[in-house]
Write a protein that holds these residues in place. Structure first.
Motif, PDB file in Angstrom:
ATOM      1  N   SER A 245       9.574  14.852   0.039  1.00 43.36           N
ATOM      2  CA  SER A 245       8.754  14.004   0.906  1.00 43.36           C
ATOM      3  C   SER A 245       7.267  14.185   0.616  1.00 43.36           C
ATOM      4  N   ILE A 246       6.821  15.423   0.531  1.00 45.29           N
ATOM      5  CA  ILE A 246       5.407  15.693   0.280  1.00 45.29           C
ATOM      6  C   ILE A 246       5.005  15.239  -1.131  1.00 45.29           C
ATOM      7  N   LYS A 247       5.875  15.479  -2.098  1.00 44.71           N
ATOM      8  CA  LYS A 247       5.582  15.095  -3.480  1.00 44.71           C
ATOM      9  C   LYS A 247       5.386  13.586  -3.605  1.00 44.71           C
ATOM     10  N   TRP A 248       6.312  12.811  -3.036  1.00 42.07           N
ATOM     11  CA  TRP A 248       6.223  11.358  -3.165  1.00 42.07           C
ATOM     12  C   TRP A 248       5.105  10.772  -2.314  1.00 42.07           C
ATOM     13  N   LYS A 249       4.789  11.401  -1.224  1.00 39.62           N
ATOM     14  CA  LYS A 249       3.634  10.938  -0.444  1.00 39.62           C
ATOM     15  C   LYS A 249       2.355  11.028  -1.276  1.00 39.62           C
ATOM     16  N   LYS A 250       2.196  12.110  -1.997  1.00 42.28           N
ATOM     17  CA  LYS A 250       1.002  12.274  -2.832  1.00 42.28           C
ATOM     18  C   LYS A 250       1.001  11.283  -4.001  1.00 42.28           C
ATOM     19  N   ILE A 251       2.159  11.080  -4.628  1.00 40.52           N
ATOM     20  CA  ILE A 251       2.232  10.128  -5.741  1.00 40.52           C
ATOM     21  C   ILE A 251       1.905   8.717  -5.271  1.00 40.52           C
ATOM     22  N   LEU A 252       2.483   8.313  -4.154  1.00 39.90           N
ATOM     23  CA  LEU A 252       2.269   6.950  -3.647  1.00 39.90           C
ATOM     24  C   LEU A 252       0.833   6.752  -3.157  1.00 39.90           C
ATOM     25  N   PHE A 253       0.226   7.811  -2.631  1.00 40.98           N
ATOM     26  CA  PHE A 253      -1.175   7.702  -2.229  1.00 40.98           C
ATOM     27  C   PHE A 253      -2.066   7.512  -3.456  1.00 40.98           C
ATOM     28  N   ALA A 254      -1.776   8.234  -4.539  1.00 41.99           N
ATOM     29  CA  ALA A 254      -2.556   8.078  -5.775  1.00 41.99           C
ATOM     30  C   ALA A 254      -2.402   6.663  -6.335  1.00 41.99           C
ATOM     31  N   ILE A 255      -1.167   6.133  -6.311  1.00 40.11           N
ATOM     32  CA  ILE A 255      -0.952   4.761  -6.773  1.00 40.11           C
ATOM     33  C   ILE A 255      -1.740   3.772  -5.917  1.00 40.11           C
ATOM     34  N   SER A 256      -1.772   4.010  -4.620  1.00 41.11           N
ATOM     35  CA  SER A 256      -2.504   3.111  -3.711  1.00 41.11           C
ATOM     36  C   SER A 256      -4.002   3.138  -3.985  1.00 41.11           C
ATOM     37  N   ILE A 257      -4.554   4.315  -4.247  1.00 38.60           N
ATOM     38  CA  ILE A 257      -5.994   4.422  -4.529  1.00 38.60           C
ATOM     39  C   ILE A 257      -6.346   3.690  -5.834  1.00 38.60           C
ATOM     40  N   LEU A 258      -5.585   3.952  -6.889  1.00 43.09           N
ATOM     41  CA  LEU A 258      -5.856   3.297  -8.169  1.00 43.09           C
ATOM     42  C   LEU A 258      -5.670   1.781  -8.062  1.00 43.09           C
ATOM     43  N   SER A 259      -4.649   1.366  -7.342  1.00 47.11           N
ATOM     44  CA  SER A 259      -4.408  -0.071  -7.180  1.00 47.11           C
ATOM     45  C   SER A 259      -5.507  -0.732  -6.369  1.00 47.11           C
ATOM     46  N   THR A 260      -6.037  -0.016  -5.399  1.00 46.89           N
ATOM     47  CA  THR A 260      -7.126  -0.572  -4.599  1.00 46.89           C
ATOM     48  C   THR A 260      -8.373  -0.794  -5.449  1.00 46.89           C
ATOM     49  N   VAL A 261      -8.660   0.159  -6.329  1.00 44.04           N
ATOM     50  CA  VAL A 261      -9.801  -0.004  -7.236  1.00 44.04           C
ATOM     51  C   VAL A 261      -9.593  -1.221  -8.131  1.00 44.04           C
ATOM     52  N   GLY A 262      -8.402  -1.329  -8.722  1.00 45.76           N
ATOM     53  CA  GLY A 262      -8.113  -2.477  -9.581  1.00 45.76           C
ATOM     54  C   GLY A 262      -8.168  -3.790  -8.813  1.00 45.76           C
ATOM     55  N   LEU A 263      -7.664  -3.790  -7.584  1.00 42.37           N
ATOM     56  CA  LEU A 263      -7.696  -5.003  -6.756  1.00 42.37           C
ATOM     57  C   LEU A 263      -9.124  -5.462  -6.499  1.00 42.37           C
ATOM     58  N   LEU A 264     -10.018  -4.522  -6.166  1.00 39.85           N
ATOM     59  CA  LEU A 264     -11.407  -4.887  -5.881  1.00 39.85           C
ATOM     60  C   LEU A 264     -12.112  -5.426  -7.126  1.00 39.85           C
ATOM     61  N   VAL A 265     -11.851  -4.815  -8.269  1.00 37.71           N
ATOM     62  CA  VAL A 265     -12.498  -5.256  -9.507  1.00 37.71           C
ATOM     63  C   VAL A 265     -12.083  -6.685  -9.850  1.00 37.71           C
ATOM     64  N   PHE A 266     -10.783  -6.947  -9.821  1.00 37.60           N
ATOM     65  CA  PHE A 266     -10.321  -8.275 -10.223  1.00 37.60           C
ATOM     66  C   PHE A 266     -10.553  -9.321  -9.132  1.00 37.60           C
TER      67      PHE A 266
END
Length: 330
Positions: A245-266
């Motif tokens: 649970s803790i491992k996947w929470k951290k992975i999914l949070f990292a994906i969300s942060i990177l995706s948010t950056v990409g979303l704002l740029v495009f």
């Protein structure tokens, strides 16, 4: 001879006197039998009988006034694990269905943008804004939001039950963090409802603001949850499910942060420069954010693997006492 006859006469007279003594007067015997023959000395006294009846009535009235113990009854019992699985998967399955059907049957409608440039990936707002996908998506979100609020409070109580692990100096700040997580979770749910029921075609400015609120609260909720788990589980031996649970929470949070950056740029490239495929990349990162958010909440299956949801009827005092004395969850 005369003396013997006199003696006999005296003896007979004595026997006669004795017999008279052994057999009392008949009327006297009747009185004695009336007192003791029935075995109840007050059976003939009306006042005594009235007193006995009155005492019995008082006992019966006291029994009637005495409250009867109410039984505890379970009216509904459901697996909390299964409820969470359905709640988390419902919007994911619905989103996939809306994407496929809109892409196949309403291609031109979902690819239309204000720039009118080449586009291959429609946004979530586009595929859930056309009919009939609009109604399918709204019904799905309505069913999804229902259990989300109780789940938020279950998480709050679950985290609070672990505060006893901490140093007393850490408890106030950690308790405040738990409250913050609850508030962020509720705002995220409310924002999800707003984005769903106020589409970009109906009121774009409001839709955009609510979407930003959803994004900010979602990321803050993820970060606060990860931070809280680090505090509560520091120095603790965790089960395999807790580690996952803790491992996947951290992975999914990292994906969300990177995706948010990409979303704002495009989004900026599409909004201000109308680059080709900029909106497609924006939509792609939007899907990643949505899926990561859904899967982040899906990790609840590891946090509550064997709990049950019950609706119980019973005396409030007994239930309140049970809740106050219930065993703490480690």
């Amino acid at each position: 001879m005369q003396q013997r006859t006199g003696a006999a006469t005296s003896s007979s007279a004595a026997d006669s006197g004795k017999g008279a003594t052994d057999h009392p007067h008949p009327s006297r015997r009747s009185d004695d039998d009336g007192d003791g023959g029935g075995g109840n000395s007050c059976s003939g006294d009306p006042a005594a009988i009235s007193t006995t009846i009155s005492s019995k009535q008082q006992v019966e009235q006291a029994d009637a006034r005495e409250p009867k113990e109410e039984q505890v009854a379970i009216h509904y019992l459901a697996s909390f694990h299964e409820l969470c699985v359905v709640t988390a998967l419902l919007p994911l399955v619905t989103l996939f269905t809306c994407f496929v059907t809109a892409y196949v049957f309403q291609y031109d409608d979902v690819h239309e943008t204000h720039c009118r440039v080449y586009n291959i990936v429609p946004s979530i707002s586009a595929i859930t804004g056309v009919s009939p996908q609009r109604y399918f998506w709204r019904i799905s979100i309505a069913l999804h939001i229902g259990p989300r609020i109780p789940i938020a409070f279950v998480y709050k109580n679950y985290y609070r039950s672990q505060l006893r692990r901490l140093n007393p100096a850490q408890v106030p700040q950690t308790s405040l963090l738990i409250t913050l997580i609850l508030v962020l979770n509720c705002i995220e749910v409310a924002s999800l409802a707003g984005v769903t029921y106020i589409s970009n075609r109906e009121n774009y400015p409001i839709h955009e603001r609510i979407f930003i609120t959803f994004m900010v609260c979602s990321l803050c909720y993820m970060l606060a949850t990860i931070k809280l788990n680090d505090i509560l589980n520091k120095g603790q031996s965790l089960s395999e499910q807790q580690r996952l649970s803790i491992k996947w929470k951290k992975i999914l949070f990292a994906i969300s942060i990177l995706s948010t950056v990409g979303l704002l740029v495009f989004f900026a490239k599409h909004r201000f420069y109308c680059h080709d495929l900029a909106f497609s990349w924006f939509a792609f990162f939007e899907y990643l954010i949505a899926i990561a958010n859904m899967l982040f909440h899906f990790t609840i299956i590891w946090d509550f693997p064997s709990q049950f949801l019950m609706i119980v009827q019973g005396p409030r005092e007994n239930l309140a006492q049970y809740l106050s004395n219930r065993p703490k969850v480690d």
